[in-house]
Design a protein around this motif. Structure first.
Motif, short mmCIF file in Angstrom:
data_model
loop_
_atom_site.label_atom_id
_atom_site.label_comp_id
_atom_site.label_asym_id
_atom_site.label_seq_id
_atom_site.Cartn_x
_atom_site.Cartn_y
_atom_site.Cartn_z
N VAL A 1 84.72 26.75 13.82
CA VAL A 1 83.30 26.98 14.14
C VAL A 1 83.01 28.48 14.07
CG1 VAL A 1 81.53 26.77 15.91
CG2 VAL A 1 83.14 24.92 15.57
N LEU B 1 78.53 21.78 16.10
CA LEU B 1 79.61 21.76 15.11
C LEU B 1 80.95 21.57 15.81
CD1 LEU B 1 79.94 22.03 12.05
CD2 LEU B 1 80.43 24.45 12.41
N GLY B 2 81.14 22.32 16.91
CA GLY B 2 82.38 22.19 17.66
C GLY B 2 82.57 20.77 18.16
N VAL C 1 72.49 29.09 28.53
CA VAL C 1 72.99 27.84 29.12
C VAL C 1 73.56 26.97 28.03
CG1 VAL C 1 71.59 27.74 31.17
CG2 VAL C 1 70.67 26.93 28.99
N GLY D 1 77.11 34.44 19.92
CA GLY D 1 77.25 33.15 20.61
C GLY D 1 77.15 33.21 22.12
N THR E 1 65.21 32.55 29.51
CA THR E 1 65.38 33.99 29.30
C THR E 1 65.94 34.30 27.92
OG1 THR E 1 67.56 33.85 30.28
CG2 THR E 1 65.75 34.49 31.74
N VAL E 2 66.43 33.30 27.21
CA VAL E 2 66.99 33.55 25.89
C VAL E 2 65.99 33.08 24.84
CG1 VAL E 2 68.92 33.09 24.39
CG2 VAL E 2 69.24 33.14 26.85
N ASP E 3 65.84 33.89 23.80
CA ASP E 3 64.85 33.51 22.80
C ASP E 3 65.33 32.29 22.00
OD1 ASP E 3 66.04 34.69 20.04
OD2 ASP E 3 66.59 35.92 21.76
N PHE F 1 83.88 29.68 21.22
CA PHE F 1 84.02 29.10 22.56
C PHE F 1 85.09 29.86 23.34
CE2 PHE F 1 83.01 25.62 19.56
CZ PHE F 1 81.70 25.39 19.96
N ALA G 1 65.60 31.53 18.84
CA ALA G 1 66.53 31.69 17.73
C ALA G 1 67.96 31.73 18.24
CB ALA G 1 66.21 32.96 16.95
N THR G 2 68.17 32.48 19.32
CA THR G 2 69.51 32.57 19.91
C THR G 2 69.96 31.20 20.38
OG1 THR G 2 68.89 34.73 20.70
CG2 THR G 2 70.91 33.79 21.59
N VAL H 1 72.38 37.36 17.42
CA VAL H 1 72.68 36.01 17.89
C VAL H 1 74.02 35.50 17.39
CG1 VAL H 1 70.29 35.35 18.12
CG2 VAL H 1 71.46 34.96 15.96
N LYS I 1 80.25 29.81 11.52
CA LYS I 1 78.95 30.15 12.10
C LYS I 1 78.77 31.62 12.49
CE LYS I 1 76.83 26.12 12.38
NZ LYS I 1 75.55 25.91 11.70
N LEU J 1 89.61 23.94 16.13
CA LEU J 1 88.17 23.70 15.99
C LEU J 1 87.36 24.92 16.43
CD1 LEU J 1 86.24 22.76 18.67
CD2 LEU J 1 87.78 20.84 18.63
N GLU K 1 71.06 29.08 17.47
CA GLU K 1 72.38 29.49 16.97
C GLU K 1 73.48 28.90 17.84
OE1 GLU K 1 73.77 31.70 14.68
OE2 GLU K 1 71.90 31.96 13.54
N VAL K 2 73.33 29.07 19.14
CA VAL K 2 74.35 28.60 20.07
C VAL K 2 74.47 27.09 20.02
CG1 VAL K 2 75.01 28.49 22.49
CG2 VAL K 2 74.10 30.60 21.56
N ASP L 1 73.76 25.14 17.53
CA ASP L 1 74.41 24.74 16.28
C ASP L 1 75.92 24.90 16.36
OD1 ASP L 1 71.99 24.13 15.33
OD2 ASP L 1 71.83 25.80 13.90
N GLN L 2 76.35 26.01 16.98
CA GLN L 2 77.80 26.21 17.14
C GLN L 2 78.40 25.10 17.98
OE1 GLN L 2 78.41 30.08 18.82
NE2 GLN L 2 77.39 31.06 17.11
N ARG L 3 77.74 24.80 19.09
CA ARG L 3 78.29 23.78 19.98
C ARG L 3 78.30 22.41 19.31
NH1 ARG L 3 75.72 25.47 25.82
NH2 ARG L 3 76.75 27.47 25.91
N HIS M 1 66.30 29.86 34.09
CA HIS M 1 67.24 30.73 33.37
C HIS M 1 67.32 30.37 31.90
CE1 HIS M 1 69.59 27.32 34.84
NE2 HIS M 1 70.30 27.45 33.76
N ALA M 2 67.03 29.11 31.59
CA ALA M 2 67.12 28.70 30.19
C ALA M 2 66.07 29.41 29.34
CB ALA M 2 66.92 27.20 30.07
N PRO N 1 72.22 35.69 29.76
CA PRO N 1 72.96 34.43 29.92
C PRO N 1 72.39 33.34 29.02
CG PRO N 1 71.45 34.74 31.74
CD PRO N 1 71.33 35.95 30.88
#
Lengths: 198, 552
Positions: free
Chosen positions: B182, A22-23, B552, B13, A7-9, B114, A11-12, B10, B186, B178, A15-16, A18-20, A4-5, B550
């Protein structure tokens, strides 16, 4: 291998991630602030008394904490190597170094338990004085973080064994490593403050 | 073009299909708009409860030696009233509700960074309220909303419940902070640079920064208090070698920035409403944006002005006095920019605009008394009198609550899809504005004459003024019923709002009211700043790929 990992390109994913990241960094900063508040409290309380520790209170021993520190910093090194081996695709060494990190983390907790036992035996307890209050609160808060860190690393290891992470996508592992190094860095401050500063 | 779609795509998120069950849609929702409504409803409920406590206090104070409430009950009433208004009403409404509702829409995002954490931090909030109001069963805290030790160490179990309640709020506030930070860093739509961000987003960004930096300190202070109360570990008790002043330092290192957590979003709301109803660009966009940052940074350097009477050395007091007065500069920059926006504007006097004008007059007044309190010699005289009560209410009620109502009237159509009644809104405003001033203005005078705060009986010389204040306070409470009636009427039979009833130019008005699950069907690309009235709309749209993938 988790399909499943894929299925997402990429770049996406980046992005995700980087958000995580930073969080997660912001979370660590807020944790640093909590420690800073307690450290400020320690210095403040210490500045209000003439003698530290107060007369009749047995202080924590430097040599025991020193040995324990070496164990903890050693675990930081093994964590670093585990991460490097993962990035280079050496799964066997990665698992070995992860297990070493977890064992060293548990060793630190054991050493801390031994130290607590000795102190309590000598009559220095949590509510006994402001020394006990400050010492056990700061080291206890740190020990709690190490405990959480050990559980974090065990989870990361299990997930790695299940194939959740790939060589390109391993945010959970990064977070675990960051958290572990953070616990290390906090210990440098606590060690100098609680044991070295006479 | 395709690349632009990719970048835009993208930015949201997380991607998952809309919820289909009632529980996932309305109870454990991860949609920022639903969470915002949840915050509005719960905080609204706590606002009513905390307001009723205030009316109880005013009933007690209506005559000098009244015996309606016992001194203990009176102490409990003001302690819980203050704690609830700060932590269960103003902060959650401004950040949890308005921040959640508006910020992601204004930056062109599909949700916050989030969503699960967002849901989690909402669900820490109702238990906190139950703990705080439930503390009355075991004896609520009695030492005011600041709960100074050693008094707070000797109180009943209710104070431990207070600690746990505020701790939960603290965790919730840190997580929301936070999450928002973010999101803003972002997830802005393509083309939305920092200087093209709406001013409400600027205010929310600074507030989020303050929330997660400052609130962690509060958590530490509360943890200490709870440990000391439960296990007798000495931190604050002077009898055991602790220091009660330590609590004040850590508490105010949180609670002073918290003052700006409670006002900056209101500044943001005002900065959105003014240009819309003046039909002209806001004066000094950058000045307003950067002054928020300046206020945010200064807020960490002024905490000891709450402690001028706690025995600080004079050389400590002086820098805190000067730094506190310096906060007046960026705040003044904002006030003058707002007034300059009004100057020559084509002003439309709608209900949100009424509340903004009310905000400008009352908040400025509260700011000026703040400068008076910042001066150490004056503070020594005014501290612990009704002057402080008056100042605080001019800032938090005249500022934050007027700002909240301005925002409610402004964004209600976006949130519900229906308009609030303008006539009822104006009746609400005039009742609230007049009775607010009649309640809190006389408190300055009796404060300067020496009436102490936090007492249930007082010298009969203040009797007449207090009776007047109490009657005004009941009218103030009653004015809220007009809003409640208006809200219910609007929900049942309000006029359909359409997507942009006010003719505003920020992104949230470019989509239907209420916004659909994913906010934007097509990704907005921002081309210029949000306040250029009379020019073409500052955005274009590109077709987005809305298939659910989806991650992960």
């Amino acid at each position: 291998m988790a399909t499943h990992a894929l299925t997402v390109d990429d770049a996406t994913y980046q992005e995700v991630r980087d958000q995580r990241l930073l969080g997660f960094l912001f979370f660590l900063i807020s944790d640093v602030i909590i420690f800073s508040s307690f450290i400020y409290g320690y210095i403040y309380l210490r500045s209000t008394v003439m003698a530290w520790p107060p007369p009749g209170i047995e202080p924590a021993a430097l040599y025991m904490a020193g040995v324990n520190s070496i164990v903890l910093f050693g675990s930081g090194a093994t964590m670093h190597y585990a991460m490097e081996f993962f990035k280079h695709g050496d799964r066997r060494k990665f698992v070995g170094y992860m297990i070493a990190t977890i064992i060293l983390g548990l060793g630190f907790l054991g050493g801390q338990a031994f130290e607590y036992f000795n102190l309590l035996h000598a009559g220095t307890s949590w509510p006994s004085s402001i020394y006990g209050a400050a010492f056990f609160t700061l080291t206890g808060l740190h020990g709690f973080h190490v405990f959480i860190g050990v559980i974090f690393l065990i989870t990361v290891l299990i997930q790695a064994q299940r194939g959740t992470y790939t060589q390109q996508r391993y945010f959970g592992l990064t977070a675990g490593a960051l958290y572990w190094h953070f616990v290390d860095v906090i210990w440098v401050a606590l060690f100098s403050l609680l044991y070295v500063w006479k | 073009m395709q690349a632009a779609v990719g970048t835009a795509h993208v930015t949201h998120g997380h991607i998952h299909p809309p919820p289909d069950t009632f529980i996932k849609k309305y109870i454990f929702s991860q949609d920022h708009k639903v969470i915002a409504v949840q915050y509005f409803i719960t905080s609204g409920l706590f606002f009513v409860l905390a307001g009723l406590l205030a009316e109880m206090m005013r009933a007690q104070l209506a005559s000098a030696n009244n015996t309606l409430l016992s001194p203990t009950t009176y102490n409990e009433a003001y302690s819980v009233h203050g704690s609830a208004m700060v932590w269960l009403v103003i902060i959650p409404i401004l950040t949890g509700a308005f921040g959640n509702l508006i910020m992601p829409l204004q930056i062109g995002a599909r949700d916050v960074a989030f969503p699960w954490l967002n849901m989690f931090s909402f669900w820490l909030f109702p238990p906190a309220g139950i703990l705080l109001f439930g503390s009355f069963i075991w004896g609520a805290p009695e030492a005011g909303w600041t709960e100074y030790p050693p008094i707070s160490l000797e109180q009943s179990f209710g104070t431990s419940m207070w600690c746990m309640a505020i701790f939960l709020i603290g965790v919730s506030s840190t997580i929301t902070g936070l999450n928002f930070l973010v999101t803003i860093i972002k997830m802005r739509a393509p083309g939305m640079t920092w200087t093209r961000m709406p001013l409400f987003v600027w205010a929310t960004a600074v507030t989020a920064f303050l929330s997660f930096i400052a609130t962690a300190n509060l958590s530490a202070a509360l943890l200490g208090l709870l440990i000391e109360r439960t296990f007798g570990v000495p931190f604050y008790d002077p009898a055991k070698g602790g220091s009660p002043v330590l609590w004040q330092h850590i508490f105010w290192f949180y609670s002073h920035p918290a003052v700006y957590i409670m006002i900056l979003p209101a500044f943001g709301i005002v900065s959105e409403i003014l240009p819309t109803f003046c039909r002209r660009p806001i004066f000094g966009y950058k000045a307003i944006a950067y002054s928020s940052v300046a206020i945010g940074l200064l807020s960490f350097a002024v905490w000891a002005h709450h402690m001028f009477t706690s025995g600080l050395a004079p050389w400590v007091q002086l820098p805190f006095m000067i730094l506190t007065m310096i906060v007046g500069i960026p705040t003044g920059v904002k006030i003058f920019s707002w007034v300059a926006t009004l100057w020559g504007g084509n002003i439309r006097l709608t209900t949100p605009m009424y509340f903004v004008l009310g905000f400008l007059s009352t908040f400025t007044f509260g700011g000026i008394t703040g400068i008076m309190l910042a001066s150490v010699p004056a503070d020594v005289h005014e501290h612990a009198t009704y002057f402080v009560v008056a100042h605080l209410h001019y800032v938090l009620f005249g500022g934050s609550v007027f700002g909240i109502f301005a925002g409610l009237y402004y964004w209600w159509p976006k949130m519900t899809g229906r308009m609030l009644d303008e006539t009822l809104g104006k009746i609400h405003f005039w009742l609230m504005f007049v009775s607010f001033n009649a309640t809190f203005l006389p408190m300055h005078w009796i404060g300067l004459e020496g009436m102490p705060r936090r007492v249930s009986t007082y010298d009969p010389q203040y009797q007449d003024t207090n009776l007047f204040i109490s009657i005004s306070a009941f009218v103030l409470g009653a004015s809220m019923l007009v809003f409640a009636y208006n809200a219910i009427k609007s929900t049942i039979s309000g006029r359909e709002a359409g997507q942009n009833p006010w003719g505003a130019r920020t992104l949230e008005w470019m989509i239907p009211s209420p916004p659909p699950y994913y906010n934007f069907d097509d990704i907005p690309v921002v081309l210029s700043g949000p306040y250029d009235y009379g020019k073409p709309l500052p955005y274009r749209e590109i077709k987005a790929d809305l298939s659910y993938k989806p991650i992960v």
